[in-house]
Scaffold this motif. Structure first.
Motif, PDB file in Angstrom:
ATOM      1  N   LEU A 139       0.565  -1.261   0.271  1.00  0.00           N
ATOM      2  CA  LEU A 139      -0.065  -0.239  -0.369  1.00  0.00           C
ATOM      3  C   LEU A 139       0.866   1.607   0.070  1.00  0.00           C
ATOM      4  O   LEU A 139       1.877   1.448   0.907  1.00  0.00           O
ATOM      5  CB  LEU A 139      -0.890  -0.607   1.354  1.00  0.00           C
ATOM      6  N   ALA A 141       0.748   5.757   0.419  1.00  0.00           N
ATOM      7  CA  ALA A 141       0.008   6.826   1.407  1.00  0.00           C
ATOM      8  C   ALA A 141       1.187   7.911   0.854  1.00  0.00           C
ATOM      9  O   ALA A 141       2.216   8.021   1.063  1.00  0.00           O
ATOM     10  CB  ALA A 141       0.129   6.566   2.757  1.00  0.00           C
ATOM     11  N   ASP A 187      -5.906   8.470   1.697  1.00  0.00           N
ATOM     12  CA  ASP A 187      -5.918   7.306   0.815  1.00  0.00           C
ATOM     13  C   ASP A 187      -5.291   6.745  -0.071  1.00  0.00           C
ATOM     14  O   ASP A 187      -4.782   7.081  -0.269  1.00  0.00           O
ATOM     15  CB  ASP A 187      -6.599   8.436  -0.599  1.00  0.00           C
ATOM     16  N   LEU A 188      -5.431   5.316   0.081  1.00  0.00           N
ATOM     17  CA  LEU A 188      -4.248   4.376   0.228  1.00  0.00           C
ATOM     18  C   LEU A 188      -4.048   3.985  -1.229  1.00  0.00           C
ATOM     19  O   LEU A 188      -5.697   4.017  -1.889  1.00  0.00           O
ATOM     20  CB  LEU A 188      -4.389   3.628   1.229  1.00  0.00           C
ATOM     21  N   GLN A 189      -3.358   3.929  -2.019  1.00  0.00           N
ATOM     22  CA  GLN A 189      -3.567   2.670  -3.220  1.00  0.00           C
ATOM     23  C   GLN A 189      -2.572   1.730  -3.378  1.00  0.00           C
ATOM     24  O   GLN A 189      -1.932   1.510  -2.330  1.00  0.00           O
ATOM     25  CB  GLN A 189      -2.340   3.981  -3.801  1.00  0.00           C
ATOM     26  N   THR A 190      -2.865   1.089  -4.343  1.00  0.00           N
ATOM     27  CA  THR A 190      -2.018  -0.324  -4.689  1.00  0.00           C
ATOM     28  C   THR A 190      -2.093  -1.032  -5.716  1.00  0.00           C
ATOM     29  O   THR A 190      -3.383   0.355  -6.623  1.00  0.00           O
ATOM     30  CB  THR A 190      -2.882  -1.480  -3.509  1.00  0.00           C
ATOM     31  N   HIS A 191      -1.620  -1.333  -6.376  1.00  0.00           N
ATOM     32  CA  HIS A 191      -1.136  -1.537  -7.317  1.00  0.00           C
ATOM     33  C   HIS A 191      -0.215  -3.473  -7.291  1.00  0.00           C
ATOM     34  O   HIS A 191       0.365  -3.589  -6.462  1.00  0.00           O
ATOM     35  CB  HIS A 191      -0.229  -0.814  -8.348  1.00  0.00           C
ATOM     36  N   LEU A 212       3.041  -3.224  -7.035  1.00  0.00           N
ATOM     37  CA  LEU A 212       4.198  -2.474  -6.612  1.00  0.00           C
ATOM     38  C   LEU A 212       4.523  -3.276  -5.583  1.00  0.00           C
ATOM     39  O   LEU A 212       4.255  -4.495  -5.036  1.00  0.00           O
ATOM     40  CB  LEU A 212       2.719  -1.884  -5.826  1.00  0.00           C
TER      41      LEU A 212
END
Length: 188
Positions: free
Chosen positions: A155, A157, A167-171, A174
């Motif tokens: 994740l 931030a 708002d956390l982002q992931t891929h 990653l």
């Protein structure tokens, strides 16, 4: 490191791991930017509650609880090649700061690295300096975690001023190398 009773039956799901990583990022949000990486053991909450009831909120229904590990280095390679976990720890996580660059910054990095490619340490340092000097850079906290059952999540931030974005982002792609290194600590 604290010892826990055997927890082999509690392995955790992808969602459980994501929730634990969000807890790790919440912990890191209280640390100043520029802090060293923070390592966590991931322990089933039920096991932690049985071992140390005062550490777990009775209403905590999360499957996994992150337990901060004291480390004396900010050298990730050294840390991840020397740590190992007892079988009772079902996973581990790491929160570290990273610098993000836009895709068009690759040419700037190539120019900084080309004369130094024969010296890996000098090339790494030049890449860091070029990344930190880039006008479009963004700072973020990266939380990466793995479980013994093979689940993996990372994740991100972003930094917003002096705060960490909520708002956390992931891929799926990653931090694959960091996730691989964390997984190795579970099998050491």
């Amino acid at each position: 490191m604290t010892s826990f009773p055997d927890s082999a039956g509690s392995s955790g799901s992808q969602a459980d791991l994501g929730n634990a990583l969000a807890q790790c990022l919440t912990y890191a949000a209280d640390l100043p930017w520029g802090s060293q990486p923070t390592l966590f053991a991931l322990v089933p909450t039920a096991v932690l509650a049985a071992q140390a009831p005062g550490l777990v909120d009775p209403d905590d229904d999360s499957a996994l609880s992150p337990v901060v590990q004291e480390t004396d280095t900010d050298d990730l390679e050294q840390l991840l090649t020397t740590v190992s976990w007892p079988p009772q720890v079902v996973g581990c996580a790491l929160v570290t700061e990273i610098t993000l660059l836009p895709p068009d910054a690759e040419a700037d990095l190539d120019a900084a690295l080309e004369p130094l490619l024969a010296d890996a340490d000098a090339a790494d340092e030049a890449a860091r300096r070029a990344a930190h000097a880039h006008p479009d850079r963004r700072t973020a906290r990266l939380a990466a975690g793995v479980l013994r059952n093979g689940k993996r999540v990372a994740l991100l931030a972003l930094r917003e001023g002096d705060a960490q974005a909520t708002d956390l982002q992931t891929h799926p792609d990653l931090a694959p190398n960091l996730l691989d290194s964390l997984a190795e600590t579970l099998h050491a």
